[in-house]
Design a protein around this motif. Structure first.
Motif, PDB file in Angstrom:
ATOM      1  N   ALA A   1      -3.975 -17.572  29.356  1.00 19.32           N
ATOM      2  CA  ALA A   1      -4.477 -18.496  30.850  1.00 19.32           C
ATOM      3  C   ALA A   1      -4.585 -16.880  31.820  1.00 19.32           C
ATOM      4  N   ALA A   2      -4.699 -17.260  33.142  1.00 15.62           N
ATOM      5  CA  ALA A   2      -5.180 -16.428  33.611  1.00 15.62           C
ATOM      6  C   ALA A   2      -4.587 -14.819  34.499  1.00 15.62           C
ATOM      7  N   ALA A   3      -3.346 -15.491  34.410  1.00 16.37           N
ATOM      8  CA  ALA A   3      -2.498 -14.285  34.371  1.00 16.37           C
ATOM      9  C   ALA A   3      -2.508 -13.226  33.189  1.00 16.37           C
ATOM     10  N   GLN A   4      -2.077 -13.799  32.370  1.00 17.08           N
ATOM     11  CA  GLN A   4      -2.453 -13.142  30.572  1.00 17.08           C
ATOM     12  C   GLN A   4      -3.235 -12.200  30.489  1.00 17.08           C
ATOM     13  N   TRP A   5      -4.571 -12.276  30.955  1.00 16.27           N
ATOM     14  CA  TRP A   5      -5.975 -12.875  30.853  1.00 16.27           C
ATOM     15  C   TRP A   5      -6.032 -10.741  32.079  1.00 16.27           C
ATOM     16  N   THR A   6      -5.795 -11.263  33.222  1.00 14.59           N
ATOM     17  CA  THR A   6      -5.115 -10.048  34.509  1.00 14.59           C
ATOM     18  C   THR A   6      -5.236  -8.606  33.924  1.00 14.59           C
ATOM     19  N   GLN A   7      -3.485  -9.199  33.437  1.00 17.46           N
ATOM     20  CA  GLN A   7      -2.629  -7.886  32.413  1.00 17.46           C
ATOM     21  C   GLN A   7      -3.062  -7.707  31.364  1.00 17.46           C
ATOM     22  N   LEU A   8      -3.646  -8.303  30.771  1.00 21.92           N
ATOM     23  CA  LEU A   8      -4.002  -7.240  29.208  1.00 21.92           C
ATOM     24  C   LEU A   8      -5.521  -7.202  29.380  1.00 21.92           C
ATOM     25  N   ALA A   9      -6.377  -7.400  30.152  1.00 17.22           N
ATOM     26  CA  ALA A   9      -8.083  -7.158  30.328  1.00 17.22           C
ATOM     27  C   ALA A   9      -7.998  -5.101  30.735  1.00 17.22           C
ATOM     28  N   PRO A  10      -6.916  -4.637  30.894  1.00 18.90           N
ATOM     29  CA  PRO A  10      -6.974  -2.456  30.523  1.00 18.90           C
ATOM     30  C   PRO A  10      -6.797  -2.708  29.406  1.00 18.90           C
ATOM     31  N   LEU A  11      -6.124  -3.415  28.932  1.00 18.00           N
ATOM     32  CA  LEU A  11      -5.215  -2.686  27.669  1.00 18.00           C
ATOM     33  C   LEU A  11      -6.456  -3.100  26.562  1.00 18.00           C
ATOM     34  N   PHE A  12      -7.475  -4.377  26.666  1.00 18.88           N
ATOM     35  CA  PHE A  12      -8.043  -5.039  25.209  1.00 18.88           C
ATOM     36  C   PHE A  12      -9.287  -3.572  26.407  1.00 18.88           C
ATOM     37  N   ARG A  13      -9.410  -3.459  27.234  1.00 14.06           N
ATOM     38  CA  ARG A  13     -10.614  -2.469  27.392  1.00 14.06           C
ATOM     39  C   ARG A  13     -10.806  -1.145  27.116  1.00 14.06           C
ATOM     40  N   THR A  14      -9.449  -0.511  27.382  1.00 10.28           N
ATOM     41  CA  THR A  14      -9.688   0.419  26.623  1.00 10.28           C
ATOM     42  C   THR A  14      -9.117   0.537  24.824  1.00 10.28           C
TER      43      THR A  14
ATOM     44  N   TYR B   1     -14.080  -4.065  13.425  1.00 12.57           N
ATOM     45  CA  TYR B   1     -13.286  -4.345  14.473  1.00 12.57           C
ATOM     46  C   TYR B   1     -13.113  -3.894  16.302  1.00 12.57           C
ATOM     47  N   SER B   2     -14.578  -2.647  16.465  1.00 12.25           N
ATOM     48  CA  SER B   2     -14.850  -2.495  17.604  1.00 12.25           C
ATOM     49  C   SER B   2     -15.400  -3.443  18.184  1.00 12.25           C
ATOM     50  N   THR B   3     -15.834  -3.932  17.619  1.00 13.86           N
ATOM     51  CA  THR B   3     -17.042  -5.021  18.275  1.00 13.86           C
ATOM     52  C   THR B   3     -15.727  -6.518  18.940  1.00 13.86           C
ATOM     53  N   LEU B   4     -14.725  -6.674  18.059  1.00  7.98           N
ATOM     54  CA  LEU B   4     -14.174  -7.499  18.265  1.00  7.98           C
ATOM     55  C   LEU B   4     -12.946  -6.852  19.820  1.00  7.98           C
ATOM     56  N   GLY B   5     -12.752  -5.836  19.536  1.00  4.56           N
ATOM     57  CA  GLY B   5     -12.213  -5.753  20.883  1.00  4.56           C
ATOM     58  C   GLY B   5     -13.144  -5.746  22.011  1.00  4.56           C
ATOM     59  N   TRP B   6     -13.737  -5.262  22.309  1.00  7.46           N
ATOM     60  CA  TRP B   6     -15.339  -5.642  23.650  1.00  7.46           C
ATOM     61  C   TRP B   6     -15.114  -7.141  23.711  1.00  7.46           C
TER      62      TRP B   6
ATOM     63  N   THR C   1     -16.444   1.569  28.089  1.00  8.21           N
ATOM     64  CA  THR C   1     -15.914   0.619  28.335  1.00  8.21           C
ATOM     65  C   THR C   1     -14.861   1.074  28.909  1.00  8.21           C
ATOM     66  N   LEU C   2     -14.522   1.897  29.287  1.00  7.78           N
ATOM     67  CA  LEU C   2     -12.854   2.943  29.126  1.00  7.78           C
ATOM     68  C   LEU C   2     -12.641   2.388  30.988  1.00  7.78           C
ATOM     69  N   PRO C   3     -11.219   2.046  31.316  1.00  9.88           N
ATOM     70  CA  PRO C   3     -10.986   1.060  32.463  1.00  9.88           C
ATOM     71  C   PRO C   3     -11.339   1.838  33.843  1.00  9.88           C
ATOM     72  N   LEU C   4     -11.176   3.660  33.272  1.00  5.07           N
ATOM     73  CA  LEU C   4     -11.331   5.012  33.895  1.00  5.07           C
ATOM     74  C   LEU C   4     -12.775   4.501  34.535  1.00  5.07           C
ATOM     75  N   MET C   5     -14.027   4.489  33.526  1.00  2.00           N
ATOM     76  CA  MET C   5     -15.382   4.705  34.247  1.00  2.00           C
ATOM     77  C   MET C   5     -15.423   3.033  34.966  1.00  2.00           C
ATOM     78  N   MET C   6     -14.741   2.323  34.586  1.00  3.61           N
ATOM     79  CA  MET C   6     -15.004   0.843  35.146  1.00  3.61           C
ATOM     80  C   MET C   6     -14.515   0.558  36.722  1.00  3.61           C
ATOM     81  N   LEU C   7     -13.325   1.823  36.621  1.00  2.00           N
ATOM     82  CA  LEU C   7     -12.794   2.488  37.678  1.00  2.00           C
ATOM     83  C   LEU C   7     -13.770   3.172  39.465  1.00  2.00           C
ATOM     84  N   LEU C   8     -14.468   3.850  38.118  1.00  2.00           N
ATOM     85  CA  LEU C   8     -14.800   4.587  38.630  1.00  2.00           C
ATOM     86  C   LEU C   8     -16.401   3.773  39.843  1.00  2.00           C
ATOM     87  N   SER C   9     -16.776   3.107  38.682  1.00  2.00           N
ATOM     88  CA  SER C   9     -18.265   2.623  38.966  1.00  2.00           C
ATOM     89  C   SER C   9     -17.440   1.222  40.071  1.00  2.00           C
TER      90      SER C   9
END
Length: 233
Positions: A77-90, A156-161, A220-228
């Motif tokens: 679901a879109a809501a789950q995606w929004t909540q899990l995105a930072p975790l998966f990105r990290t 496994y790294s790319t699966l996280g991506w 890939t890290l959320p911090l870099m996405m935020l800075l961008s």
């Protein structure tokens, strides 16, 4: 959105290409041995190519299947995606950084992650022996499909991506492009194993590939996405 996905697919391809030396260590031996049972003579190169393509096609299909299964869990679901995105990105970023450290021969902590897949591989490994030695393309395809489940930090790294993708189809396509990135080195292993082993043992090549994977991980890290995002604002 299409531009972002295209960038993700290109990045997945580059990760596979840069991580090829790791792939050679994990899968190169079996790939190089596929042609050993073939009689040398007329049509040898054609039969060799068929077996190599079938094996790697099965291997890449397994990656796509794994990505599909993970995406089904992470994109319900879109809501789950929004909540899990930072975790998966990290998670994806950290795994890529660990993979880069291992590629560059700086630290091999990624091996602890690879052990997570050991229980599954212990069950599949005996099955792979049923298809060895390989004489037909169907055997090579089945062997490749099983070999794709071999515990691998790069996979496994790319699966996280792939889990960062918003749809199941885009996650599966991400792993498809990753698999295609590993294909040149894997095919070359079957045709010129000696030259590929020399490249794999080159310290500068491993360090360069490792450093680039670390850069991908940091990006890939959320911090870099935020800075961008803040920079664009």
């Amino acid at each position: 959105m299409s531009g972002e996905l295209y960038l993700g697919y290109s990045s997945a391809f580059l990760i596979g290409l840069l991580g090829s030396t790791h792939c050679l260590g994990m899968c190169g031996g079996i790939s190089a041995s596929l042609s050993m049972t073939l009689p040398v003579g007329r049509g040898f190169r054609w039969r060799q190519s068929l077996l190599l393509l079938a094996f790697n096609g099965g291997r890449i299909a397994s990656y796509v299947l794994l990505a599909t299964a993970i995406a089904l869990l992470s994109t319900n679901a879109a809501a789950q995606w929004t909540q899990l995105a930072p975790l998966f990105r990290t998670l994806a970023g950290v795994l890529l950084i660990l993979m880069g450290l291992s590629m560059g021969q700086w630290w091999h902590g990624i091996q602890k992650v690879e052990k997570l897949g050991a229980p599954v591989w212990q069950r599949l490994a005996p099955v792979t022996r049923r298809f060895i030695p390989v004489h037909r393309a169907s055997q090579a395809l089945a062997l490749g499909a099983l070999w794709g489940w071999l515990p691998c930090g790069l996979v496994y790294s790319t699966l996280g991506w792939a889990a960062l993708q918003p749809t199941v189809a885009s996650a599966a396509t991400t792993m498809l492009f990753f698999g295609l990135g590993t294909l040149p080195a894997m095919l070359a292993t079957g045709y010129a194993a000696g030259a590929i082993r020399q490249l794999r043992g080159s310290p500068w090549f491993r360090k360069l590939s490792g450093a680039l994977l670390i850069v991908f991980g940091i990006w890939t890290l959320p911090l870099m996405m935020l800075l961008s995002t803040n920079h664009n604002l």
